[in-house]
Every structure is written in C-alpha cells, then in structure tokens.
Design a protein around this motif. Structure first.
Motif, PDB file in Angstrom:
ATOM      1  N   ASP A  61      -5.849  11.601 -18.883  1.00  0.00           N
ATOM      2  CA  ASP A  61      -4.857  12.203 -20.117  1.00  0.00           C
ATOM      3  C   ASP A  61      -3.870  12.504 -20.053  1.00  0.00           C
ATOM      4  N   SER A  62      -2.947  13.007 -18.700  1.00  0.00           N
ATOM      5  CA  SER A  62      -2.110  13.164 -18.305  1.00  0.00           C
ATOM      6  C   SER A  62      -1.286  11.486 -18.649  1.00  0.00           C
ATOM      7  N   VAL A  63      -1.759  10.566 -18.172  1.00  0.00           N
ATOM      8  CA  VAL A  63      -0.853   9.066 -18.364  1.00  0.00           C
ATOM      9  C   VAL A  63      -1.112   8.279 -19.492  1.00  0.00           C
ATOM     10  N   LYS A  64      -2.037   8.236 -20.047  1.00  0.00           N
ATOM     11  CA  LYS A  64      -2.548   7.739 -21.522  1.00  0.00           C
ATOM     12  C   LYS A  64      -0.422   7.792 -22.410  1.00  0.00           C
ATOM     13  N   GLY A  65      -0.689   6.371 -22.049  1.00  0.00           N
ATOM     14  CA  GLY A  65       0.184   6.044 -23.210  1.00  0.00           C
ATOM     15  C   GLY A  65       1.708   5.566 -22.491  1.00  0.00           C
ATOM     16  N   ARG A  66       1.349   6.145 -20.882  1.00  0.00           N
ATOM     17  CA  ARG A  66       2.504   6.200 -19.918  1.00  0.00           C
ATOM     18  C   ARG A  66       2.436   5.264 -19.478  1.00  0.00           C
ATOM     19  N   PHE A  67       1.087   5.000 -19.125  1.00  0.00           N
ATOM     20  CA  PHE A  67       0.249   3.743 -17.652  1.00  0.00           C
ATOM     21  C   PHE A  67      -0.755   2.559 -18.234  1.00  0.00           C
ATOM     22  N   THR A  68      -0.244   1.964 -17.660  1.00  0.00           N
ATOM     23  CA  THR A  68      -1.494   0.388 -18.343  1.00  0.00           C
ATOM     24  C   THR A  68      -1.465  -0.206 -16.807  1.00  0.00           C
ATOM     25  N   ILE A  69      -3.917  -0.294 -16.819  1.00  0.00           N
ATOM     26  CA  ILE A  69      -3.625  -0.957 -16.187  1.00  0.00           C
ATOM     27  C   ILE A  69      -4.493  -2.629 -16.089  1.00  0.00           C
ATOM     28  N   SER A  70      -3.951  -3.615 -15.475  1.00  0.00           N
ATOM     29  CA  SER A  70      -5.015  -4.687 -16.030  1.00  0.00           C
ATOM     30  C   SER A  70      -4.794  -5.332 -14.691  1.00  0.00           C
ATOM     31  N   ARG A  71      -5.788  -6.671 -15.018  1.00  0.00           N
ATOM     32  CA  ARG A  71      -6.085  -7.563 -13.595  1.00  0.00           C
ATOM     33  C   ARG A  71      -5.785  -9.018 -13.800  1.00  0.00           C
ATOM     34  N   ASP A  72      -5.507  -9.553 -13.169  1.00  0.00           N
ATOM     35  CA  ASP A  72      -5.351 -10.895 -12.653  1.00  0.00           C
ATOM     36  C   ASP A  72      -6.236 -11.184 -12.188  1.00  0.00           C
ATOM     37  N   ASN A  73      -7.655 -12.615 -12.197  1.00  0.00           N
ATOM     38  CA  ASN A  73      -8.893 -12.400 -11.737  1.00  0.00           C
ATOM     39  C   ASN A  73      -8.294 -13.824 -10.713  1.00  0.00           C
ATOM     40  N   ALA A  74      -7.534 -14.606 -11.329  1.00  0.00           N
ATOM     41  CA  ALA A  74      -7.127 -15.989 -10.801  1.00  0.00           C
ATOM     42  C   ALA A  74      -6.796 -15.271  -9.182  1.00  0.00           C
ATOM     43  N   LYS A  75      -6.002 -14.076  -9.295  1.00  0.00           N
ATOM     44  CA  LYS A  75      -4.769 -13.589  -8.026  1.00  0.00           C
ATOM     45  C   LYS A  75      -5.824 -12.516  -7.098  1.00  0.00           C
ATOM     46  N   LYS A  76      -7.351 -12.098  -7.997  1.00  0.00           N
ATOM     47  CA  LYS A  76      -7.938 -11.512  -7.428  1.00  0.00           C
ATOM     48  C   LYS A  76      -6.806  -9.662  -7.158  1.00  0.00           C
ATOM     49  N   THR A  77      -5.768  -9.982  -8.049  1.00  0.00           N
ATOM     50  CA  THR A  77      -4.494  -8.615  -7.946  1.00  0.00           C
ATOM     51  C   THR A  77      -5.363  -7.424  -8.995  1.00  0.00           C
ATOM     52  N   VAL A  78      -5.376  -6.317  -8.454  1.00  0.00           N
ATOM     53  CA  VAL A  78      -5.083  -5.415 -10.400  1.00  0.00           C
ATOM     54  C   VAL A  78      -3.989  -4.701 -10.003  1.00  0.00           C
ATOM     55  N   TYR A  79      -3.006  -4.277 -11.402  1.00  0.00           N
ATOM     56  CA  TYR A  79      -2.032  -3.364 -11.650  1.00  0.00           C
ATOM     57  C   TYR A  79      -2.426  -2.534 -12.044  1.00  0.00           C
ATOM     58  N   LEU A  80      -0.922  -1.851 -11.721  1.00  0.00           N
ATOM     59  CA  LEU A  80      -1.478  -0.295 -12.618  1.00  0.00           C
ATOM     60  C   LEU A  80       0.394  -0.333 -13.188  1.00  0.00           C
ATOM     61  N   GLN A  81       0.954  -0.706 -14.624  1.00  0.00           N
ATOM     62  CA  GLN A  81       2.225  -0.459 -14.424  1.00  0.00           C
ATOM     63  C   GLN A  81       2.302   0.854 -14.944  1.00  0.00           C
ATOM     64  N   MET A  82       3.766   1.629 -14.754  1.00  0.00           N
ATOM     65  CA  MET A  82       3.685   2.642 -14.840  1.00  0.00           C
ATOM     66  C   MET A  82       4.945   2.683 -15.490  1.00  0.00           C
ATOM     67  N   ASN A  83       4.854   3.796 -16.137  1.00  0.00           N
ATOM     68  CA  ASN A  83       6.311   3.565 -17.302  1.00  0.00           C
ATOM     69  C   ASN A  83       6.665   5.514 -17.825  1.00  0.00           C
ATOM     70  N   SER A  84       7.851   5.973 -18.057  1.00  0.00           N
ATOM     71  CA  SER A  84       8.689   7.371 -18.193  1.00  0.00           C
ATOM     72  C   SER A  84       7.598   7.368 -17.126  1.00  0.00           C
ATOM     73  N   LEU A  85       7.642   7.229 -15.868  1.00  0.00           N
ATOM     74  CA  LEU A  85       7.643   8.887 -15.013  1.00  0.00           C
ATOM     75  C   LEU A  85       7.625   9.946 -14.615  1.00  0.00           C
ATOM     76  N   LYS A  86       6.814  11.114 -14.385  1.00  0.00           N
ATOM     77  CA  LYS A  86       7.469  12.698 -14.684  1.00  0.00           C
ATOM     78  C   LYS A  86       7.224  12.569 -12.559  1.00  0.00           C
ATOM     79  N   PRO A  87       8.127  14.112 -12.439  1.00  0.00           N
ATOM     80  CA  PRO A  87       7.983  14.851 -10.919  1.00  0.00           C
ATOM     81  C   PRO A  87       6.766  14.814 -10.607  1.00  0.00           C
ATOM     82  N   GLU A  88       5.754  14.962 -11.797  1.00  0.00           N
ATOM     83  CA  GLU A  88       4.397  15.119 -11.318  1.00  0.00           C
ATOM     84  C   GLU A  88       3.233  14.206 -11.663  1.00  0.00           C
TER      85      GLU A  88
END
Length: 115
Positions: A61-88
């Motif tokens: 709940d604390s990151v909904k709307g700010r973080f996005t998880i995604s994956r690229d199966n060809a690169k065998k990589t998972v990502y976490l896009q973090m926007n509107s970052l807070k000190p917490e």
C-alpha cells in the motif's frame, strides 16, 4: 547456480526517481514469479512489489501509484521503477525468486532518499 544481481540504487532527493534492475541466471526466468523487497535499518524486510510469470502485479500500500514492477523475459531481468520517492523509502532493496523450495536473494542495492 541461482544468481540475482541488483543494480540502480543511489542517493536521490525527495520527489525524485530511480530504476532498479535485477539480472538473474540459473533459473527458467520466464516461468518464475519475482519480487522486490526492502529492509530499512531496524525494521523487518517487507515486500514492496511482486510480478507473476503472466505479468500480474501487486504492491505494498505504501508504494501503490508510485512504484512499478516489470519484467523482460528475454533479458531475464526484473525492474522496479520508483517515482515520487520519499525519505521513508530509504532502505536496501532486494529482489527474490522462489526456487528449489526456498527463496533466493540478491546482495541488495541501497536506496537513500534525502535532501
């Protein structure tokens, strides 16, 4: 053997963005659910975001709307896009995958949100 290598952490000002990456090897990545966790000093490790092999996602709940998880199966990589970052959001961020009856973890990447 299973290996997870996180990258992309760093120091960012409040309101800023970072993109974390987790490169994997030793697993059939395309069929595995993947998760991003974080652990702040003095606190327990917590799930931040997860993605299934089919691309379904869920977020703390604390990151909904700010973080996005995604994956690229060809690169065998998972990502976490973090926007509107807070000190917490300051913590060590880890990716994880279930394999051979246990969870495997990367070494973590430090994210510090501070002015």
């Amino acid at each position: 053997q299973v290996q997870l290598v996180e990258s992309g952490g760093g120091l960012v000002q409040p309101g800023g963005s970072l993109r974390l990456s987790c490169a994997t090897s030793g697993i059939i990545f395309s069929i595995k659910p993947m998760g991003w966790y974080r652990q702040a000093p003095g606190k327990e490790r917590e799930l931040v975001a997860a993605i299934t092999s089919g691309g379904s996602t869920n977020y703390a709940d604390s990151v909904k709307g700010r973080f996005t998880i995604s994956r690229d199966n060809a690169k065998k990589t998972v990502y976490l896009q973090m926007n509107s970052l807070k000190p917490e959001d300051t913590a060590v961020y880890y990716c994880s995958v279930p394999e051979y009856g246990r969870n495997y973890w990367g070494q973590g990447t430090q994210v510090t949100v501070s002015s």
